[in-house]
Design a protein around this motif. Structure first.
Motif, PDB file in Angstrom:
ATOM      1  N   ASN A  40      24.361-111.636 -28.962  1.00  0.00           N
ATOM      2  CA  ASN A  40      24.412-110.418 -28.151  1.00  0.00           C
ATOM      3  C   ASN A  40      23.861-110.616 -26.741  1.00  0.00           C
ATOM      4  OD1 ASN A  40      25.381-108.916 -30.340  1.00  0.00           O
ATOM      5  ND2 ASN A  40      23.331-108.410 -31.019  1.00  0.00           N
ATOM      6  N   TYR A  41      23.309-111.788 -26.473  1.00  0.00           N
ATOM      7  CA  TYR A  41      22.568-112.000 -25.231  1.00  0.00           C
ATOM      8  C   TYR A  41      23.454-111.833 -24.001  1.00  0.00           C
ATOM      9  CZ  TYR A  41      19.463-114.046 -21.795  1.00  0.00           C
ATOM     10  OH  TYR A  41      18.675-114.233 -20.693  1.00  0.00           O
ATOM     11  N   ASP A  42      23.040-110.972 -23.102  1.00  0.00           N
ATOM     12  CA  ASP A  42      23.688-110.777 -21.800  1.00  0.00           C
ATOM     13  C   ASP A  42      22.543-110.572 -20.808  1.00  0.00           C
ATOM     14  OD1 ASP A  42      24.718-109.555 -19.439  1.00  0.00           O
ATOM     15  OD2 ASP A  42      26.443-108.797 -20.549  1.00  0.00           O
ATOM     16  N   GLN A  43      22.322-111.566 -19.954  1.00  0.00           N
ATOM     17  CA  GLN A  43      21.132-111.526 -19.107  1.00  0.00           C
ATOM     18  C   GLN A  43      21.100-110.334 -18.163  1.00  0.00           C
ATOM     19  OE1 GLN A  43      20.760-115.167 -16.952  1.00  0.00           O
ATOM     20  NE2 GLN A  43      22.692-114.938 -15.861  1.00  0.00           N
ATOM     21  N   LEU A  44      22.250-109.885 -17.658  1.00  0.00           N
ATOM     22  CA  LEU A  44      22.240-108.730 -16.753  1.00  0.00           C
ATOM     23  C   LEU A  44      21.906-107.436 -17.491  1.00  0.00           C
ATOM     24  CD1 LEU A  44      25.172-109.441 -14.298  1.00  0.00           C
ATOM     25  CD2 LEU A  44      22.735-109.341 -13.785  1.00  0.00           C
ATOM     26  N   VAL A  45      22.447-107.275 -18.687  1.00  0.00           N
ATOM     27  CA  VAL A  45      22.119-106.085 -19.483  1.00  0.00           C
ATOM     28  C   VAL A  45      20.629-106.091 -19.802  1.00  0.00           C
ATOM     29  CG1 VAL A  45      22.513-104.871 -21.675  1.00  0.00           C
ATOM     30  CG2 VAL A  45      24.448-105.833 -20.421  1.00  0.00           C
ATOM     31  N   LEU A  46      20.109-107.248 -20.171  1.00  0.00           N
ATOM     32  CA  LEU A  46      18.673-107.344 -20.462  1.00  0.00           C
ATOM     33  C   LEU A  46      17.829-107.067 -19.223  1.00  0.00           C
ATOM     34  CD1 LEU A  46      18.167-110.285 -22.972  1.00  0.00           C
ATOM     35  CD2 LEU A  46      17.398-107.937 -23.226  1.00  0.00           C
ATOM     36  N   ALA A  47      18.239-107.584 -18.083  1.00  0.00           N
ATOM     37  CA  ALA A  47      17.474-107.347 -16.850  1.00  0.00           C
ATOM     38  C   ALA A  47      17.445-105.860 -16.506  1.00  0.00           C
ATOM     39  CB  ALA A  47      18.060-108.152 -15.695  1.00  0.00           C
ATOM     40  N   ARG A  48      18.598-105.192 -16.625  1.00  0.00           N
ATOM     41  CA  ARG A  48      18.629-103.740 -16.361  1.00  0.00           C
ATOM     42  C   ARG A  48      17.758-102.995 -17.366  1.00  0.00           C
ATOM     43  NH1 ARG A  48      24.615-104.815 -15.856  1.00  0.00           N
ATOM     44  NH2 ARG A  48      24.860-105.272 -13.632  1.00  0.00           N
ATOM     45  N   LEU A  49      17.793-103.450 -18.615  1.00  0.00           N
ATOM     46  CA  LEU A  49      16.967-102.836 -19.650  1.00  0.00           C
ATOM     47  C   LEU A  49      15.487-103.043 -19.344  1.00  0.00           C
ATOM     48  CD1 LEU A  49      16.595-101.418 -22.374  1.00  0.00           C
ATOM     49  CD2 LEU A  49      16.949-103.642 -23.480  1.00  0.00           C
ATOM     50  N   TRP A  50      15.093-104.261 -18.935  1.00  0.00           N
ATOM     51  CA  TRP A  50      13.687-104.515 -18.589  1.00  0.00           C
ATOM     52  C   TRP A  50      13.247-103.649 -17.417  1.00  0.00           C
ATOM     53  CZ3 TRP A  50      14.320-110.504 -18.854  1.00  0.00           C
ATOM     54  CH2 TRP A  50      14.331-110.904 -20.197  1.00  0.00           C
ATOM     55  N   ASN A  51      14.152-103.413 -16.479  1.00  0.00           N
ATOM     56  CA  ASN A  51      13.830-102.516 -15.376  1.00  0.00           C
ATOM     57  C   ASN A  51      13.514-101.124 -15.922  1.00  0.00           C
ATOM     58  OD1 ASN A  51      13.585-101.283 -12.880  1.00  0.00           O
ATOM     59  ND2 ASN A  51      15.671-101.621 -12.264  1.00  0.00           N
ATOM     60  N   SER A  52      14.363-100.625 -16.819  1.00  0.00           N
ATOM     61  CA  SER A  52      14.133 -99.303 -17.410  1.00  0.00           C
ATOM     62  C   SER A  52      12.847 -99.268 -18.224  1.00  0.00           C
ATOM     63  CB  SER A  52      15.319 -98.900 -18.293  1.00  0.00           C
ATOM     64  OG  SER A  52      16.469 -98.674 -17.507  1.00  0.00           O
ATOM     65  N   ILE A  53      12.600-100.328 -18.996  1.00  0.00           N
ATOM     66  CA  ILE A  53      11.357-100.390 -19.784  1.00  0.00           C
ATOM     67  C   ILE A  53      10.156-100.361 -18.836  1.00  0.00           C
ATOM     68  CG2 ILE A  53       9.931-101.879 -21.261  1.00  0.00           C
ATOM     69  CD1 ILE A  53      12.582-102.825 -22.589  1.00  0.00           C
ATOM     70  N   GLY A  54      10.239-101.120 -17.761  1.00  0.00           N
ATOM     71  CA  GLY A  54       9.155-101.125 -16.773  1.00  0.00           C
ATOM     72  C   GLY A  54       8.888 -99.747 -16.206  1.00  0.00           C
ATOM     73  N   VAL A  55       9.942 -99.029 -15.863  1.00  0.00           N
ATOM     74  CA  VAL A  55       9.786 -97.681 -15.305  1.00  0.00           C
ATOM     75  C   VAL A  55       9.097 -96.756 -16.320  1.00  0.00           C
ATOM     76  CG1 VAL A  55      11.058 -95.634 -14.514  1.00  0.00           C
ATOM     77  CG2 VAL A  55      11.657 -97.912 -13.637  1.00  0.00           C
TER      78      VAL A  55
END
Length: 186
Positions: free
Chosen positions: A80-95
Motif C-alpha cells: 500500500n506504500y505511497d510516499q506522497l499519500v503518507l507525506a500528506r497524511l503526516w502533515n495532517s497528523i502533525g496539524v
C-alpha cells in the motif's frame, strides 16, 4: 448506490458543513470498501483519511488522530506504500498534534512530510510544498521560534507566488480586465 456515490454524498455534506451526515456517509463507504477489498487496503485507508479530515474540521482532534493513525498503519504495509499519500497524511497528523498542543510530535510529523516533499518535488514549486512550508512556519511560530517561522513563511510565500502569481497568471488577469473594460466601454 455505489461506494463512490456514498463517498461523494459525504463530501457534499462536508462542504455544506453538515459534519454528522458527512461522517455517517464516509463511515458507510469505509465499511463497504472493507467488504470489497479487506481491512488493510489502500482504498480503505484513503477513505479513513477523509473521515479524519472531517473530524479535524469539526475540531474533534482525538477522533481525527485515531483515524489518521489507523490509515497510517494500513499505508505502511508495503503493498500500500505511497510516499506522497503518507507525506500528506503526516502533515495532517502533525496539524492535529499541534491542535492537541503536542509540539514535539507536531514538528516531527511536519518535518518528516517536508523531507518527502523535498525528495519528490526538489526545487519545483508545488501546492504540497507551499502548504507544508506554511504549516512549518505556523508550528515554529507556536513554539516561539520566530526566526524559523519567518524563514518557512517566506519560503511558502515564494512557492505560492511561483504557483499562483506567475507571469502567465498576471497576463491572464490583465487580459480579463482589459476585455471587461472594453466590453463595458463600447
Amino acid at each position: 448506490l455505489t461506494i463512490r456515490n456514498i463517498y461523494y454524498l459525504g463530501l457534499s455534506y462536508f462542504k455544506k458543513g453538515d459534519y454528522i451526515k458527512a461522517i455517517n456517509a464516509v463511515a458507510e463507504a469505509i465499511e463497504l470498501k472493507k467488504k470489497l477489498y479487506g481491512e488493510n487496503h489502500s482504498e480503505v485507508a484513503n477513505l479513513i483519511i477523509s473521515l479524519g479530515e472531517i473530524y479535524k474540521k469539526k475540531g474533534e482532534w482525538n477522533k481525527s488522530l485515531e483515524s489518521f493513525l489507523k490509515a497510517q498503519e494500513i499505508l505502511n504495509i508495503p503493498k500500500n506504500y505511497d510516499q506522497l499519500v503518507l507525506a500528506r497524511l503526516w502533515n495532517s497528523i502533525g496539524v492535529v498534534y499541534g491542535s492537541l498542543d503536542k509540539k514535539d510530535l507536531y514538528l516531527r510529523h511536519l518535518e518528516d512530510a517536508y523531507k518527502i516533499f523535498q525528495k519528490v518535488y526538489g526545487t519545483q514549486p508545488h501546492p504540497d510544498m507551499a502548504k507544508i512550508l506554511n504549516d512549518l512556519g505556523y508550528c515554529h511560530f507556536k513554539m516561539s521560534n520566530y526566526n524559523s517561522s519567518i524563514e518557512y513563511y517566506e519560503k511558502s510565500l515564494e512557492q505560492r507566488k511561483k504557483l499562483y502569481w506567475g507571469d502567465h497568471i498576471c497576463e491572464r488577469v490583465g487580459l480579463i480586465i482589459t476585455s471587461r473594460f472594453y466590453s463595458t466601454n463600447k
